[in-house]
Design a protein around this motif. Structure first.
Motif, PDB file in Angstrom:
ATOM      1  N   TRP A 102      44.023  51.424  51.492  1.00 52.40           N
ATOM      2  CA  TRP A 102      43.477  50.720  50.334  1.00 52.40           C
ATOM      3  C   TRP A 102      41.951  50.759  50.361  1.00 52.40           C
ATOM      4  O   TRP A 102      41.335  50.717  51.424  1.00 52.40           O
ATOM      5  CB  TRP A 102      43.936  49.261  50.338  1.00 52.40           C
ATOM      6  CG  TRP A 102      45.367  49.078  49.955  1.00 52.40           C
ATOM      7  CD1 TRP A 102      46.464  49.215  50.770  1.00 52.40           C
ATOM      8  CD2 TRP A 102      45.868  48.724  48.663  1.00 52.40           C
ATOM      9  NE1 TRP A 102      47.607  48.981  50.069  1.00 52.40           N
ATOM     10  CE2 TRP A 102      47.279  48.665  48.763  1.00 52.40           C
ATOM     11  CE3 TRP A 102      45.265  48.452  47.441  1.00 52.40           C
ATOM     12  CZ2 TRP A 102      48.088  48.335  47.685  1.00 52.40           C
ATOM     13  CZ3 TRP A 102      46.079  48.120  46.360  1.00 52.40           C
ATOM     14  CH2 TRP A 102      47.471  48.068  46.482  1.00 52.40           C
ATOM     15  N   TYR A 114      38.097  44.670  42.877  1.00 50.14           N
ATOM     16  CA  TYR A 114      39.528  44.982  42.912  1.00 50.14           C
ATOM     17  C   TYR A 114      39.825  45.833  44.142  1.00 50.14           C
ATOM     18  O   TYR A 114      38.925  46.416  44.755  1.00 50.14           O
ATOM     19  CB  TYR A 114      39.960  45.735  41.642  1.00 50.14           C
ATOM     20  CG  TYR A 114      39.169  47.002  41.417  1.00 50.14           C
ATOM     21  CD1 TYR A 114      39.555  48.207  41.991  1.00 50.14           C
ATOM     22  CD2 TYR A 114      37.999  46.991  40.663  1.00 50.14           C
ATOM     23  CE1 TYR A 114      38.810  49.360  41.819  1.00 50.14           C
ATOM     24  CE2 TYR A 114      37.245  48.136  40.479  1.00 50.14           C
ATOM     25  CZ  TYR A 114      37.654  49.312  41.065  1.00 50.14           C
ATOM     26  OH  TYR A 114      36.882  50.449  40.908  1.00 50.14           O
ATOM     27  N   TRP A 115      41.096  45.915  44.482  1.00 52.73           N
ATOM     28  CA  TRP A 115      41.579  46.785  45.554  1.00 52.73           C
ATOM     29  C   TRP A 115      42.491  47.831  44.938  1.00 52.73           C
ATOM     30  O   TRP A 115      43.311  47.506  44.064  1.00 52.73           O
ATOM     31  CB  TRP A 115      42.350  45.978  46.610  1.00 52.73           C
ATOM     32  CG  TRP A 115      41.480  45.023  47.368  1.00 52.73           C
ATOM     33  CD1 TRP A 115      40.912  43.872  46.880  1.00 52.73           C
ATOM     34  CD2 TRP A 115      41.070  45.131  48.730  1.00 52.73           C
ATOM     35  NE1 TRP A 115      40.169  43.262  47.860  1.00 52.73           N
ATOM     36  CE2 TRP A 115      40.245  44.001  49.003  1.00 52.73           C
ATOM     37  CE3 TRP A 115      41.319  46.064  49.744  1.00 52.73           C
ATOM     38  CZ2 TRP A 115      39.685  43.787  50.257  1.00 52.73           C
ATOM     39  CZ3 TRP A 115      40.753  45.851  50.989  1.00 52.73           C
ATOM     40  CH2 TRP A 115      39.941  44.730  51.245  1.00 52.73           C
ATOM     41  N   ILE A 116      42.333  49.075  45.353  1.00 52.16           N
ATOM     42  CA  ILE A 116      43.193  50.138  44.840  1.00 52.16           C
ATOM     43  C   ILE A 116      43.708  51.014  45.982  1.00 52.16           C
ATOM     44  O   ILE A 116      43.065  51.166  47.017  1.00 52.16           O
ATOM     45  CB  ILE A 116      42.478  51.053  43.806  1.00 52.16           C
ATOM     46  CG1 ILE A 116      41.260  51.747  44.430  1.00 52.16           C
ATOM     47  CG2 ILE A 116      42.121  50.289  42.553  1.00 52.16           C
ATOM     48  CD1 ILE A 116      40.659  52.815  43.520  1.00 52.16           C
ATOM     49  N   LYS A 117      44.886  51.560  45.753  1.00 51.46           N
ATOM     50  CA  LYS A 117      45.442  52.590  46.617  1.00 51.46           C
ATOM     51  C   LYS A 117      45.716  53.790  45.738  1.00 51.46           C
ATOM     52  O   LYS A 117      46.455  53.701  44.759  1.00 51.46           O
ATOM     53  CB  LYS A 117      46.733  52.113  47.291  1.00 51.46           C
ATOM     54  CG  LYS A 117      47.299  53.119  48.275  1.00 51.46           C
ATOM     55  CD  LYS A 117      48.550  52.577  48.945  1.00 51.46           C
ATOM     56  CE  LYS A 117      49.113  53.578  49.943  1.00 51.46           C
ATOM     57  NZ  LYS A 117      50.354  53.076  50.583  1.00 51.46           N
ATOM     58  N   GLY A 136      43.462  50.659  33.742  1.00 47.74           N
ATOM     59  CA  GLY A 136      44.397  51.737  34.049  1.00 47.74           C
ATOM     60  C   GLY A 136      44.427  52.848  33.028  1.00 47.74           C
ATOM     61  O   GLY A 136      45.180  53.805  33.164  1.00 47.74           O
ATOM     62  N   SER A 178      47.995  52.203  42.879  1.00 45.89           N
ATOM     63  CA  SER A 178      48.270  50.768  42.861  1.00 45.89           C
ATOM     64  C   SER A 178      46.964  49.985  42.784  1.00 45.89           C
ATOM     65  O   SER A 178      45.926  50.442  43.274  1.00 45.89           O
ATOM     66  CB  SER A 178      49.038  50.358  44.124  1.00 45.89           C
ATOM     67  OG  SER A 178      50.250  51.073  44.236  1.00 45.89           O
ATOM     68  N   MET A 179      47.039  48.799  42.171  1.00 43.51           N
ATOM     69  CA  MET A 179      45.893  47.901  42.092  1.00 43.51           C
ATOM     70  C   MET A 179      46.315  46.512  42.548  1.00 43.51           C
ATOM     71  O   MET A 179      47.472  46.124  42.380  1.00 43.51           O
ATOM     72  CB  MET A 179      45.352  47.806  40.664  1.00 43.51           C
ATOM     73  CG  MET A 179      44.725  49.060  40.118  1.00 43.51           C
ATOM     74  SD  MET A 179      43.981  48.737  38.491  1.00 43.51           S
ATOM     75  CE  MET A 179      43.410  50.396  38.083  1.00 43.51           C
ATOM     76  N   PHE A 188      45.165  55.904  35.442  1.00 43.56           N
ATOM     77  CA  PHE A 188      45.023  55.740  36.879  1.00 43.56           C
ATOM     78  C   PHE A 188      46.376  55.954  37.537  1.00 43.56           C
ATOM     79  O   PHE A 188      47.389  55.431  37.078  1.00 43.56           O
ATOM     80  CB  PHE A 188      44.502  54.339  37.208  1.00 43.56           C
ATOM     81  CG  PHE A 188      44.467  54.051  38.684  1.00 43.56           C
ATOM     82  CD1 PHE A 188      43.508  54.644  39.488  1.00 43.56           C
ATOM     83  CD2 PHE A 188      45.397  53.212  39.271  1.00 43.56           C
ATOM     84  CE1 PHE A 188      43.480  54.410  40.856  1.00 43.56           C
ATOM     85  CE2 PHE A 188      45.377  52.961  40.632  1.00 43.56           C
ATOM     86  CZ  PHE A 188      44.414  53.562  41.428  1.00 43.56           C
ATOM     87  N   ILE A 214      39.783  53.105  35.532  1.00 40.41           N
ATOM     88  CA  ILE A 214      39.998  51.790  36.126  1.00 40.41           C
ATOM     89  C   ILE A 214      39.917  50.723  35.032  1.00 40.41           C
ATOM     90  O   ILE A 214      40.860  49.972  34.807  1.00 40.41           O
ATOM     91  CB  ILE A 214      38.966  51.490  37.232  1.00 40.41           C
ATOM     92  CG1 ILE A 214      39.015  52.573  38.325  1.00 40.41           C
ATOM     93  CG2 ILE A 214      39.228  50.105  37.835  1.00 40.41           C
ATOM     94  CD1 ILE A 214      40.310  52.658  39.076  1.00 40.41           C
ATOM     95  N   PHE A 226      42.521  41.808  41.197  1.00 43.04           N
ATOM     96  CA  PHE A 226      41.521  42.290  40.247  1.00 43.04           C
ATOM     97  C   PHE A 226      40.766  41.092  39.679  1.00 43.04           C
ATOM     98  O   PHE A 226      41.339  40.255  38.991  1.00 43.04           O
ATOM     99  CB  PHE A 226      42.216  43.071  39.124  1.00 43.04           C
ATOM    100  CG  PHE A 226      41.320  44.054  38.411  1.00 43.04           C
ATOM    101  CD1 PHE A 226      40.208  43.634  37.701  1.00 43.04           C
ATOM    102  CD2 PHE A 226      41.608  45.413  38.448  1.00 43.04           C
ATOM    103  CE1 PHE A 226      39.383  44.534  37.046  1.00 43.04           C
ATOM    104  CE2 PHE A 226      40.787  46.332  37.796  1.00 43.04           C
ATOM    105  CZ  PHE A 226      39.683  45.894  37.096  1.00 43.04           C
TER     106      PHE A 226
END
Length: 224
Positions: free
Chosen positions: A83, A23-26, A137, A152-153, A149, A38, A156
């Protein structure tokens, strides 16, 4: 996501020895105290499999009355402007202990670890990837949302029964040297696998497996 979280109860257990999470998160903020969840599944506060951010450190662990496995980075990832791409590669069929749980951040395998308690060979998770409530989250215990959390995600992925490295989901830009997203990775998803939050706030599974999630609390908004 703050008080927003997603939920899913799988219809059956999947592969509890081998799976990949990407996944990518900010980060909206980096807490110096509380954890930020997460993904996870649990029986109660003393029995759970959890993926979370601990004071900026990426952590994946299983605690069943006592610690069964815990892998946590030494580095703290505290940038709230960019990110991060995380990959958790879980494969307890491996004979080398350090290959059973591997954490990647922005394409790099992290070997400098604050905690490195690896599961035994062929160990199976007790809660994660079973037919019980899973959350994204928020921790799946107590009164949700629990240690939510904040951020932003995007993109995923969960690959049930497959072990993939970070290069299956991203690559290094030849010009800038930056780690960039692979928007349509060539991966398999398996029984409980899914691909959600693709280019927006949709929790409809894009993997073809039909494992849709539900916005169980708060409001999931699209952020560019």
């Amino acid at each position: 996501m703050a008080s927003t979280y997603l939920s899913k109860t799988f219809g059956q257990a999947g592969n509890r020895r081998t799976f990949t999470i990407s996944y990518w998160i900010k980060m909206g903020q980096v807490s110096t105290g509380a954890d930020q969840a997460i993904m996870g599944a649990a029986q109660d506060g003393s029995n759970s499999d959890d993926l979370y951010i601990h004071t900026g450190r990426l952590n994946f662990s299983g605690y069943y009355g006592s610690t069964q496995y815990q892998v946590r980075t030494t580095a703290k990832y505290v940038d709230t402007f960019g990110w991060y791409h995380h990959v958790i590669r879980f494969d307890t069929t491996q004979s080398t202990a350090s290959d059973r749980v591997r954490l990647y951040v922005n394409g790099e395998l992290i070997t400098n670890l604050a905690n490195n308690t690896y599961p035994s060979q062929n160990f199976q998770t007790t809660y994660f990837n079973t037919a019980r409530l899973h959350t994204i989250g928020s921790f799946a215990i107590g009164s949700l949302p629990n240690t939510p959390f904040n951020g932003s995600m995007s993109h995923f992925h969960f690959c049930d029964g497959y072990s993939y490295g970070a290069d299956s989901f991203g690559s290094t830009d030849a010009t800038t040297g930056e780690w960039k997203i692979n928007t349509s990775p060539n991966v398999q998803y398996g029984t409980n696998g899914f691909f959600i939050l693709k280019n927006g706030n949709s929790v409809t599974d894009q993997s073809g497996q039909g494992n849709n999630w539900t916005v169980a609390g708060g409001t999931l908004t699209k952020t560019e």
